[in-house]
Structures are given as structure tokens and as C-alpha cells.
Design a protein around this motif. Structure first.
Motif, PDB file in Angstrom:
ATOM      1  N   VAL A 141      -2.573  14.913  -5.478  1.00 24.95           N
ATOM      2  CA  VAL A 141      -2.987  14.609  -6.858  1.00 24.95           C
ATOM      3  C   VAL A 141      -2.046  13.583  -7.486  1.00 24.95           C
ATOM      4  O   VAL A 141      -2.484  12.618  -8.122  1.00 24.95           O
ATOM      5  N   ALA A 142      -0.739  13.776  -7.284  1.00 25.49           N
ATOM      6  CA  ALA A 142       0.252  12.830  -7.812  1.00 25.49           C
ATOM      7  C   ALA A 142       0.071  11.450  -7.194  1.00 25.49           C
ATOM      8  O   ALA A 142       0.206  10.419  -7.867  1.00 25.49           O
ATOM      9  N   THR A 143      -0.262  11.425  -5.905  1.00 27.57           N
ATOM     10  CA  THR A 143      -0.465  10.153  -5.214  1.00 27.57           C
ATOM     11  C   THR A 143      -1.681   9.422  -5.764  1.00 27.57           C
ATOM     12  O   THR A 143      -1.654   8.195  -5.952  1.00 27.57           O
ATOM     13  N   SER A 144      -2.759  10.133  -6.026  1.00 18.81           N
ATOM     14  CA  SER A 144      -3.966   9.508  -6.593  1.00 18.81           C
ATOM     15  C   SER A 144      -3.662   8.873  -7.944  1.00 18.81           C
ATOM     16  O   SER A 144      -4.124   7.760  -8.249  1.00 18.81           O
ATOM     17  N   PHE A 145      -2.876   9.564  -8.765  1.00 20.93           N
ATOM     18  CA  PHE A 145      -2.487   9.014 -10.060  1.00 20.93           C
ATOM     19  C   PHE A 145      -1.624   7.765  -9.872  1.00 20.93           C
ATOM     20  O   PHE A 145      -1.802   6.766 -10.580  1.00 20.93           O
ATOM     21  N   ALA A 146      -0.704   7.810  -8.918  1.00 20.72           N
ATOM     22  CA  ALA A 146       0.183   6.674  -8.669  1.00 20.72           C
ATOM     23  C   ALA A 146      -0.604   5.453  -8.212  1.00 20.72           C
ATOM     24  O   ALA A 146      -0.309   4.318  -8.614  1.00 20.72           O
ATOM     25  N   ILE A 147      -1.613   5.663  -7.368  1.00 21.94           N
ATOM     26  CA  ILE A 147      -2.444   4.554  -6.890  1.00 21.94           C
ATOM     27  C   ILE A 147      -3.210   3.923  -8.051  1.00 21.94           C
ATOM     28  O   ILE A 147      -3.296   2.691  -8.177  1.00 21.94           O
ATOM     29  N   ALA A 148      -3.786   4.757  -8.914  1.00 23.82           N
ATOM     30  CA  ALA A 148      -4.511   4.232 -10.075  1.00 23.82           C
ATOM     31  C   ALA A 148      -3.588   3.427 -10.978  1.00 23.82           C
ATOM     32  O   ALA A 148      -3.958   2.359 -11.475  1.00 23.82           O
ATOM     33  N   LEU A 149      -2.369   3.926 -11.187  1.00 22.40           N
ATOM     34  CA  LEU A 149      -1.392   3.208 -12.009  1.00 22.40           C
ATOM     35  C   LEU A 149      -1.022   1.878 -11.376  1.00 22.40           C
ATOM     36  O   LEU A 149      -0.875   0.864 -12.067  1.00 22.40           O
ATOM     37  N   ARG A 187       6.271   0.149  -5.919  1.00 18.04           N
ATOM     38  CA  ARG A 187       6.741   0.544  -4.597  1.00 18.04           C
ATOM     39  C   ARG A 187       6.742   2.063  -4.422  1.00 18.04           C
ATOM     40  O   ARG A 187       6.460   2.566  -3.335  1.00 18.04           O
ATOM     41  N   GLY A 188       7.038   2.770  -5.518  1.00 17.57           N
ATOM     42  CA  GLY A 188       7.046   4.223  -5.436  1.00 17.57           C
ATOM     43  C   GLY A 188       5.675   4.780  -5.100  1.00 17.57           C
ATOM     44  O   GLY A 188       5.560   5.746  -4.323  1.00 17.57           O
ATOM     45  N   SER A 189       4.621   4.168  -5.638  1.00 17.86           N
ATOM     46  CA  SER A 189       3.270   4.650  -5.343  1.00 17.86           C
ATOM     47  C   SER A 189       2.930   4.441  -3.876  1.00 17.86           C
ATOM     48  O   SER A 189       2.305   5.298  -3.234  1.00 17.86           O
ATOM     49  N   ILE A 190       3.351   3.304  -3.312  1.00 16.25           N
ATOM     50  CA  ILE A 190       3.086   3.044  -1.900  1.00 16.25           C
ATOM     51  C   ILE A 190       3.869   4.010  -1.027  1.00 16.25           C
ATOM     52  O   ILE A 190       3.360   4.550  -0.037  1.00 16.25           O
ATOM     53  N   LEU A 191       5.122   4.262  -1.404  1.00 22.56           N
ATOM     54  CA  LEU A 191       5.957   5.175  -0.623  1.00 22.56           C
ATOM     55  C   LEU A 191       5.392   6.593  -0.622  1.00 22.56           C
ATOM     56  O   LEU A 191       5.452   7.293   0.395  1.00 22.56           O
ATOM     57  N   THR A 192       4.840   7.022  -1.756  1.00 18.62           N
ATOM     58  CA  THR A 192       4.259   8.363  -1.812  1.00 18.62           C
ATOM     59  C   THR A 192       3.029   8.469  -0.915  1.00 18.62           C
ATOM     60  O   THR A 192       2.820   9.496  -0.252  1.00 18.62           O
ATOM     61  N   ALA A 234       0.566  -3.412   0.049  1.00 18.82           N
ATOM     62  CA  ALA A 234       0.416  -2.788  -1.266  1.00 18.82           C
ATOM     63  C   ALA A 234      -1.022  -2.361  -1.527  1.00 18.82           C
ATOM     64  O   ALA A 234      -1.268  -1.333  -2.165  1.00 18.82           O
ATOM     65  N   SER A 235      -1.986  -3.147  -1.057  1.00 20.40           N
ATOM     66  CA  SER A 235      -3.392  -2.773  -1.223  1.00 20.40           C
ATOM     67  C   SER A 235      -3.890  -1.941  -0.057  1.00 20.40           C
ATOM     68  O   SER A 235      -4.724  -1.053  -0.215  1.00 20.40           O
ATOM     69  N   GLY A 236      -3.368  -2.233   1.138  1.00 22.47           N
ATOM     70  CA  GLY A 236      -3.889  -1.603   2.342  1.00 22.47           C
ATOM     71  C   GLY A 236      -3.641  -0.119   2.427  1.00 22.47           C
ATOM     72  O   GLY A 236      -4.547   0.653   2.804  1.00 22.47           O
ATOM     73  N   VAL A 237      -2.430   0.316   2.082  1.00 24.54           N
ATOM     74  CA  VAL A 237      -2.114   1.750   2.187  1.00 24.54           C
ATOM     75  C   VAL A 237      -2.970   2.578   1.222  1.00 24.54           C
ATOM     76  O   VAL A 237      -3.569   3.579   1.629  1.00 24.54           O
ATOM     77  N   PRO A 238      -3.063   2.197  -0.070  1.00 27.05           N
ATOM     78  CA  PRO A 238      -3.945   2.969  -0.955  1.00 27.05           C
ATOM     79  C   PRO A 238      -5.410   2.936  -0.519  1.00 27.05           C
ATOM     80  O   PRO A 238      -6.116   3.944  -0.601  1.00 27.05           O
ATOM     81  N   ALA A 283      -6.562   2.666   2.515  1.00 31.11           N
ATOM     82  CA  ALA A 283      -6.718   3.555   3.670  1.00 31.11           C
ATOM     83  C   ALA A 283      -6.853   4.997   3.211  1.00 31.11           C
ATOM     84  O   ALA A 283      -7.669   5.759   3.744  1.00 31.11           O
ATOM     85  N   GLY A 284      -6.054   5.376   2.198  1.00 28.66           N
ATOM     86  CA  GLY A 284      -6.115   6.736   1.682  1.00 28.66           C
ATOM     87  C   GLY A 284      -7.468   7.072   1.090  1.00 28.66           C
ATOM     88  O   GLY A 284      -7.941   8.216   1.191  1.00 28.66           O
ATOM     89  N   VAL A 285      -8.109   6.080   0.463  1.00 30.74           N
ATOM     90  CA  VAL A 285      -9.412   6.308  -0.160  1.00 30.74           C
ATOM     91  C   VAL A 285     -10.538   6.219   0.872  1.00 30.74           C
ATOM     92  O   VAL A 285     -11.412   7.087   0.951  1.00 30.74           O
ATOM     93  N   ILE A 286     -10.519   5.162   1.702  1.00 31.57           N
ATOM     94  CA  ILE A 286     -11.599   4.946   2.665  1.00 31.57           C
ATOM     95  C   ILE A 286     -11.651   6.041   3.719  1.00 31.57           C
ATOM     96  O   ILE A 286     -12.721   6.514   4.099  1.00 31.57           O
ATOM     97  N   PHE A 287     -10.473   6.456   4.191  1.00 28.21           N
ATOM     98  CA  PHE A 287     -10.415   7.471   5.244  1.00 28.21           C
ATOM     99  C   PHE A 287      -9.985   8.820   4.683  1.00 28.21           C
ATOM    100  O   PHE A 287      -9.326   9.605   5.358  1.00 28.21           O
ATOM    101  N   GLY A 288     -10.326   9.070   3.434  1.00 36.15           N
ATOM    102  CA  GLY A 288      -9.945  10.311   2.778  1.00 36.15           C
ATOM    103  C   GLY A 288     -10.372  11.523   3.587  1.00 36.15           C
ATOM    104  O   GLY A 288     -11.495  11.598   4.078  1.00 36.15           O
ATOM    105  N   GLY A 289      -9.437  12.471   3.740  1.00 32.83           N
ATOM    106  CA  GLY A 289      -9.728  13.663   4.515  1.00 32.83           C
ATOM    107  C   GLY A 289      -9.388  13.532   5.983  1.00 32.83           C
ATOM    108  O   GLY A 289      -9.398  14.507   6.728  1.00 32.83           O
ATOM    109  N   GLN A 290      -9.094  12.289   6.424  1.00 28.87           N
ATOM    110  CA  GLN A 290      -8.709  12.065   7.816  1.00 28.87           C
ATOM    111  C   GLN A 290      -7.214  11.779   7.895  1.00 28.87           C
ATOM    112  O   GLN A 290      -6.575  11.443   6.902  1.00 28.87           O
TER     113      GLN A 290
END
Length: 327
Positions: free
Chosen positions: A41-49, A207-212, A280-284, A286-293
Motif C-alpha cells: 500500500v505504501a509503495t502504491s502511494f509512493a509511485i503515485a507521488l 528515488r525512495g519510491s523506486i527503492l521501495t 524510474a518509470s520501468g520499475v513502477p 512493472a509493478g502495475v503491469i505484472f501485479g500479483g506476479q
């Protein structure tokens, strides 16, 4: 050029070091169970920010001014979203016994990502290229990437028999990435100058959002046996293929832009904006496109490519700069 500056080019930058630390922490202390859910949940918020800040930083005037150089932008976008994917598909000919399928999918995902923004502009400026065009092209690449990357993933992964994604994924991209970006752009006239002026303060947020995201991705992958699945040989093969991929694209952009009659500043811009891929764009994404994997193997080739492109492009930028100084 001093010996110290020469040596620094071959050592990871601070952000890359932090990425390695995130992977190491996930390997030793992976988030799992309830803690992984809260962390998600914290990561999703960080990506949106993160994408909100991208939108707030981007000056509309710069975009409009840069769009006038449409021929240059077309070459860069075709390189990013056509040449790269074609090369990625060609690497699919490498036997599974040499390149494990999950790591190949990571390379293929890397190939459909947009260009970087900050490093493309920085290297273009260092080398004496067309900076306004670089700002516009790199920004346009990231905006279009929110649509083109998931579409290309769906097309290429399904063609290769690896499964694609549903339109639900596109909806998630629009809500989690594009919507915050659009809000940032709407508020840009009022907060844009402040956001750009506070770059040093806000960089840790980026950078913190990407690291999370990296920590969470590798935590899940480690729990599922990532390091038992892949060997050091597999990692070395990915590094070699990343280097080959970058070398081919750099050759295409450097020689191709010259043959197409672009002047030197534009050649430099095409070289740096066309050859990069955005961590910076790729990691977030990947989290959305392959969510759950498990996306540890998906983002690993991208993380390695990130450091390789920084080292190689730093050397090329310095050569361009030295040639300009002696001209």
C-alpha cells in the motif's frame, strides 16, 4: 581529466549502490505476509507521488517549443518503441538453456520502456547537444510510454506465448500513473517553479519510491526462490546481452542520425535520448503491469542495464565534450 574522475566512471553511483542495498536487504530480510501487504500500500502511494512530481516539474512551454523539431523526435521515438523491441524479439532466438525465459522476459520488458529524462538531458547538455529538444523528447517518451509500454507488453508477450495482460492493467496504468501525472501537469503553473527549485529536497522522494518498489519486488521473488533459480552464470549472460543491446542501439543512433543529415547537436540528442531506458518509470510500470506476479526477474535486467548505460554514456559524453573543446 584526472585519474580520480576517470576511475569514478567505472564505479556505481549513489543511487545504484542503494539499489544493490535494497536487493541485499530483500534477500536477507524479505517482506512477507501482512508486512508485505502494508508495504505494498505504501509503495502504491509512493509511485503515485512519483508520477505527480514528474507532471508538476514538466514545463508546458518547454514541451511546446520542443515539439517544433518533430523529425528529431520521430527518430528518437521510433528507436525507443520500435528498434529496441525488434532487437529484444531477436534476442528471443537465444536458447532457453543459455538465457532462462524469466530473464529473457525481463530483457524484452526493458526493450519496450520509455527513455530516461534526467540522465538523457544531463548527458546531452554535457556533450553540447540540443538540450531543449532533449527535454521535449525524453518527456514525450515517458508520457507516450504510459500507453505504448503496456500495449507492447501485451502484444510481444502474447506473440511469444508468454501471456499478455487484460485491459484491467491499462486501467491500473491510467489510474496509478497517468492520473497523478495529469494532476501534476494541471497544477504545474502554480507549483512547477517551487517543485523545480526544491529538486534536492524532492529527489529522495523520487528515488525512495523506486527503492521501495525494488525492495518489495525482490522480497516476493526471494520468498519464491529467486536466487535458487538463477546462477551467477545467468546474471553474467544478462549483463553481456544488455551490453550488446546498448552497443547496437548506440551504433544505430550515432551513425543513423549522421546519415539522415542531422547536425551535430541533434546527433548528440538522438544518441543519448534514443539509447536510454528509464529505471524510474520501468520499475513502477512493472509493478502495475505484472501485479500479483513475481517481478524480481523482470526488473533485474533493467537494473543492470541502468548502470551500464550510465557508465557508457558518461564516457561518450566526455568524448563529445572534448571534441567540441578542441574544435
Amino acid at each position: 581529466m584526472t585519474l580520480g574522475s576517470t576511475l569514478r566512471r567505472f564505479f556505481p553511483d549513489t543511487f545504484t549502490t542503494l539499489l544493490v542495498c535494497s536487493v541485499a536487504l530483500a534477500s536477507l530480510l524479505p517482506a512477507s505476509g501482512g508486512s508485505a501487504d502494508y508495504f505494498g500500500v505504501a509503495t502504491s502511494f509512493a509511485i503515485a507521488l512519483l508520477f505527480f512530481l514528474h507532471g508538476a516539474r514538466l514545463s508546458t512551454d518547454v514541451v511546446i517549443a520542443g515539439m517544433l523539431h518533430w523529425r528529431l523526435h520521430l527518430v528518437i521515438l521510433l528507436t525507443t518503441f520500435a528498434v529496441f523491441p525488434l532487437l529484444g524479439m531477436t534476442l528471443g532466438l537465444v536458447p532457453d538453456s543459455i538465457l532462462p525465459p524469466p530473464l529473457y522476459l525481463g530483457i524484452l520488458f526493458l526493450c519496450v520502456l520509455p527513455s530516461t529524462v534526467q540522465s538523457s538531458i544531463a548527458f546531452t547538455s554535457m556533450a553540447g547537444g540540443n538540450v531543449p529538444a532533449a527535454i521535449c523528447s525524453a518527456s514525450a517518451s515517458n508520457i507516450l510510454g504510459m500507453f505504448l509500454t503496456p500495449l507492447l507488453v501485451g502484444l510481444l508477450f502474447s506473440v511469444g506465448g508468454h501471456g499478455g495482460f487484460s485491459w484491467d492493467v491499462m486501467e491500473k496504468i491510467l489510474l496509478q500513473l497517468l492520473a497523478p501525472f495529469v494532476v501534476g501537469q494541471i497544477l504545474q503553473p502554480w507549483i512547477g517553479k517551487w517543485v523545480r527549485a526544491k529538486k534536492k529536497i524532492l529527489t529522495p522522494v523520487d528515488r525512495g519510491s523506486i527503492l521501495t518498489v525494488v525492495y518489495l519486488a525482490f522480497s516476493k521473488a526471494v520468498v519464491e526462490g529467486l536466487w535458487q533459480t538463477f546462477s551467477l552464470r545467468d546474471i553474467a549472460i544478462v549483463i553481456g546481452l544488455d551490453m550488446l543491446l546498448l552497443a547496437l542501439v548506440l551504433t544505430f543512433t550515432m551513425r543513423g542520425s549522421r546519415l539522415m543529415g542531422f547536425n551535430k547537436p541533434d546527433q548528440i540528442t538522438i544518441t543519448f535520448c534514443g539509447s536510454k531506458k528509464s529505471l524510474a518509470s520501468g520499475v513502477p510500470m512493472a509493478g502495475v503491469i505484472f501485479g500479483g506476479q513475481s517481478i524480481g526477474a523482470i526488473v533485474l535486467p533493467l537494473m543492470l542495464f541502468h548502470q551500464i548505460q550510465l557508465m557508457v554514456c558518461a564516457m561518450i559524453a566526455q568524448r563529445y565534450s572534448a571534441a567540441t573543446a578542441t574544435a
